[in-house]
Design a protein around this motif. Structure first.
Motif, short mmCIF file in Angstrom:
data_model
loop_
_atom_site.label_atom_id
_atom_site.label_comp_id
_atom_site.label_asym_id
_atom_site.label_seq_id
_atom_site.Cartn_x
_atom_site.Cartn_y
_atom_site.Cartn_z
N GLN A 28 0.82 -1.21 0.00
CA GLN A 28 0.00 0.00 0.00
C GLN A 28 0.86 1.27 0.00
O GLN A 28 0.48 2.28 -0.59
CB GLN A 28 -0.93 -0.01 1.21
CG GLN A 28 -2.12 0.93 1.09
CD GLN A 28 -3.06 0.80 2.26
OE1 GLN A 28 -2.79 1.34 3.33
NE2 GLN A 28 -4.15 0.07 2.07
N ARG A 29 2.01 1.21 0.64
CA ARG A 29 2.90 2.39 0.67
C ARG A 29 3.37 2.81 -0.72
O ARG A 29 3.75 3.96 -0.92
CB ARG A 29 4.09 2.12 1.58
CG ARG A 29 3.79 2.23 3.07
CD ARG A 29 5.07 2.24 3.88
NE ARG A 29 5.76 0.96 3.82
CZ ARG A 29 5.54 -0.04 4.65
NH1 ARG A 29 4.64 0.08 5.62
NH2 ARG A 29 6.22 -1.18 4.54
N GLY A 30 3.38 1.87 -1.66
CA GLY A 30 3.84 2.20 -3.01
C GLY A 30 2.73 2.63 -3.95
O GLY A 30 3.00 2.89 -5.12
N VAL A 62 -10.49 4.93 3.27
CA VAL A 62 -9.43 3.94 3.07
C VAL A 62 -8.08 4.59 2.83
O VAL A 62 -7.03 3.99 3.09
CB VAL A 62 -9.77 2.97 1.91
CG1 VAL A 62 -11.02 2.19 2.23
CG2 VAL A 62 -9.89 3.68 0.58
N GLN A 63 -8.06 5.83 2.34
CA GLN A 63 -6.78 6.50 2.12
C GLN A 63 -6.13 6.91 3.44
O GLN A 63 -4.91 6.94 3.55
CB GLN A 63 -6.98 7.75 1.25
CG GLN A 63 -7.24 7.49 -0.21
CD GLN A 63 -6.08 6.78 -0.87
OE1 GLN A 63 -6.28 5.95 -1.75
NE2 GLN A 63 -4.84 7.04 -0.47
N ARG A 64 -6.93 7.27 4.42
CA ARG A 64 -6.42 7.74 5.70
C ARG A 64 -5.39 8.84 5.47
O ARG A 64 -5.73 9.89 4.96
CB ARG A 64 -5.87 6.57 6.52
CG ARG A 64 -6.93 5.50 6.82
CD ARG A 64 -6.42 4.47 7.80
NE ARG A 64 -5.20 3.83 7.41
CZ ARG A 64 -5.12 2.81 6.56
NH1 ARG A 64 -6.22 2.30 6.01
NH2 ARG A 64 -3.95 2.27 6.25
N SER A 65 -4.12 8.61 5.78
CA SER A 65 -3.10 9.65 5.62
C SER A 65 -2.28 9.50 4.35
O SER A 65 -1.32 10.24 4.14
CB SER A 65 -2.16 9.65 6.84
OG SER A 65 -1.51 8.39 6.95
N VAL A 95 -4.46 15.02 1.73
CA VAL A 95 -4.58 13.64 1.28
C VAL A 95 -5.14 13.56 -0.13
O VAL A 95 -4.53 12.97 -1.03
CB VAL A 95 -5.44 12.82 2.26
CG1 VAL A 95 -5.69 11.42 1.71
CG2 VAL A 95 -4.75 12.72 3.62
N LEU A 96 -6.32 14.14 -0.38
CA LEU A 96 -6.97 14.04 -1.69
C LEU A 96 -6.64 15.28 -2.53
O LEU A 96 -7.00 16.40 -2.16
CB LEU A 96 -8.48 13.88 -1.53
CG LEU A 96 -8.93 12.56 -0.89
CD1 LEU A 96 -10.44 12.54 -0.73
CD2 LEU A 96 -8.47 11.36 -1.72
N ARG A 118 -6.48 27.31 -1.95
CA ARG A 118 -6.92 27.45 -0.57
C ARG A 118 -6.57 26.24 0.29
O ARG A 118 -6.73 26.28 1.51
CB ARG A 118 -8.44 27.69 -0.53
CG ARG A 118 -8.82 29.04 -1.10
CD ARG A 118 -10.30 29.35 -0.94
NE ARG A 118 -11.11 28.58 -1.90
CZ ARG A 118 -11.95 27.61 -1.56
NH1 ARG A 118 -12.07 27.25 -0.30
NH2 ARG A 118 -12.66 26.98 -2.48
N GLY A 119 -6.07 25.19 -0.32
CA GLY A 119 -5.77 23.98 0.43
C GLY A 119 -4.28 23.72 0.56
O GLY A 119 -3.44 24.59 0.31
N GLN A 120 -3.96 22.49 0.93
CA GLN A 120 -2.57 22.10 1.15
C GLN A 120 -2.17 20.91 0.28
O GLN A 120 -1.06 20.41 0.42
CB GLN A 120 -2.37 21.73 2.62
CG GLN A 120 -2.69 22.86 3.59
CD GLN A 120 -2.60 22.41 5.04
OE1 GLN A 120 -2.35 21.24 5.33
NE2 GLN A 120 -2.79 23.34 5.96
N ALA A 121 -3.07 20.46 -0.60
CA ALA A 121 -2.83 19.22 -1.32
C ALA A 121 -2.20 19.41 -2.69
O ALA A 121 -1.76 18.44 -3.30
CB ALA A 121 -4.14 18.45 -1.48
#
Length: 348
Positions: A28-30, A62-65, A95-96, A118-121
């Motif tokens: 999942q990390r990849g 399911v994405q969480r962080s 995250v998204l 306005r976001g951080q993603a």
């Protein structure tokens, strides 16, 4: 420029989200999916925001962080207004990441850039390449980047769409596009996406397993074999074990599907497809026999390779629940084994 090993293009639906969730932590990390919201044509305007929150919630849980992208490529103006509202609610989350593209309507581009500002993603630019590369697309991407906040990070997603045997020149066109697009900015991630999984008819599966070449993977190998300086930082992406058209399908009608389906398995050079039955007096026996066909392949990686292989082994041996799955389960199992295999292949 850096990014994930693998970017699967997935529908924001339960079967795909569950497949991602069932990956082992090291796999999942990849993985950083490109989630695609289904079109909501015909949904009353007053329900669009609620339905969008529900669809976004399916993947955010399911994405969480873990970072991923969220696209609404098939949304009309009313639906995208709801998407922009929901993404704005989540704008402080990294995250998204919202997605736009040079071919998108002006309202969609402006709303995506505003959410990113306005976001951080950050945001992604998804560039379609379904035929020959047109240099004018690079000018459109440059214009889009010029309108973005310089402080916002951007990702490049070059999407070849369906890559089958009828596109032998896809690799060369991908290189032409990347040569033009990669120098435009300091991309956070650059990914090459393409779908090789076939759309099959029942008659094609009547005489045993069908082996379809993984042309998208062959295209990737051609690109990575080039001497381009950007290749070491390029991420691989595909459409999992569904045809590319699947992400454009709306919500299920709830009226049931066809009486047959497909078990899927991925090998180095092919997708292997076997017919199963969704109903009928002998569907359990037929489906267990289909699972045995895959488990007995010389390329079967063993039941411990992923939760997908475990399910196939148990189905083949008659273990587990009395039934042998349904269309949603077969999609989930096919994607789990595929995702795990792709990540481990890319790592080696």
């Amino acid at each position: 420029m850096s990014g994930p090993l693998y970017v699967p293009v997935l529908p924001a639906k339960r079967h795909a989200a569950t497949a991602y969730q069932q990956l082992s932590p090291d796999v999942q990390r990849g993985v950083a999916p490109l989630w695609n919201l289904p079109p909501l044509r015909g949904v009353p305007p007053g329900e669009l925001v609620g339905r969008t929150r529900r669809d976004v919630g399916v993947v955010s849980r399911v994405q969480r962080s873990h970072p991923a992208w969220l696209d609404a490529a098939f949304a009309d103006e009313a639906q995208f207004a709801a998407v922009a509202e929901v993404m704005s609610e989540r704008s402080k989350s990294s995250v998204l990441r919202p997605v736009t593209g040079p071919d998108r309507p002006g309202f969609q581009q402006a709303a995506t850039l505003d959410v990113a500002r306005r976001g951080q993603a950050g945001f992604a630019v998804r560039v379609p390449l379904h035929g020959e590369w047109d240099g004018a697309h690079a000018h459109a991407v440059r214009d889009l980047l010029d309108r973005a906040d310089p402080a916002v990070e951007a990702d490049l997603l070059l999407d070849l769409g369906a890559v089958r045997t009828d596109r032998p020149g896809a690799g060369k066109e991908a290189l032409r596009a990347l040569d033009a697009l990669v120098p435009l900015t300091q991309w956070r991630t650059s990914a090459l996406l393409g779908g090789g999984f076939p759309q099959v008819a029942e008659v094609e599966l009547e005489h045993g397993p069908l082996h379809e070449p993984r042309m998208d993977w062959a295209c990737w190998r051609e690109v990575t074999a080039s001497a381009r300086a950007y290749v070491p930082w390029l991420s691989y992406g595909d459409y999992g074990t569904q045809p590319t058209a699947a992400i454009a399908r709306g919500p299920s009608s709830g009226q049931g599907g066809p009486p047959w389906g497909v078990l899927r398995y991925t090998t180095e050079g092919a997708f292997v497809l076997v017919k199963v039955l969704s109903r009928g007096a002998d569907n359990v026996a037929v489906n267990r026999a289909a699972a045995r066909e895959l488990v007995e392949l010389p390329d079967f990686r063993g039941a411990v390779a992923s939760a997908g292989e475990t399910w196939l082994r148990d189905c083949a041996r008659g273990r587990g629940p009395k039934g042998t799955g349904n269309a949603e389960a077969w999609l989930r199992v096919g994607n789990v084994q595929h995702f795990a295999y792709v990540v481990r292949t890319l790592r080696t």
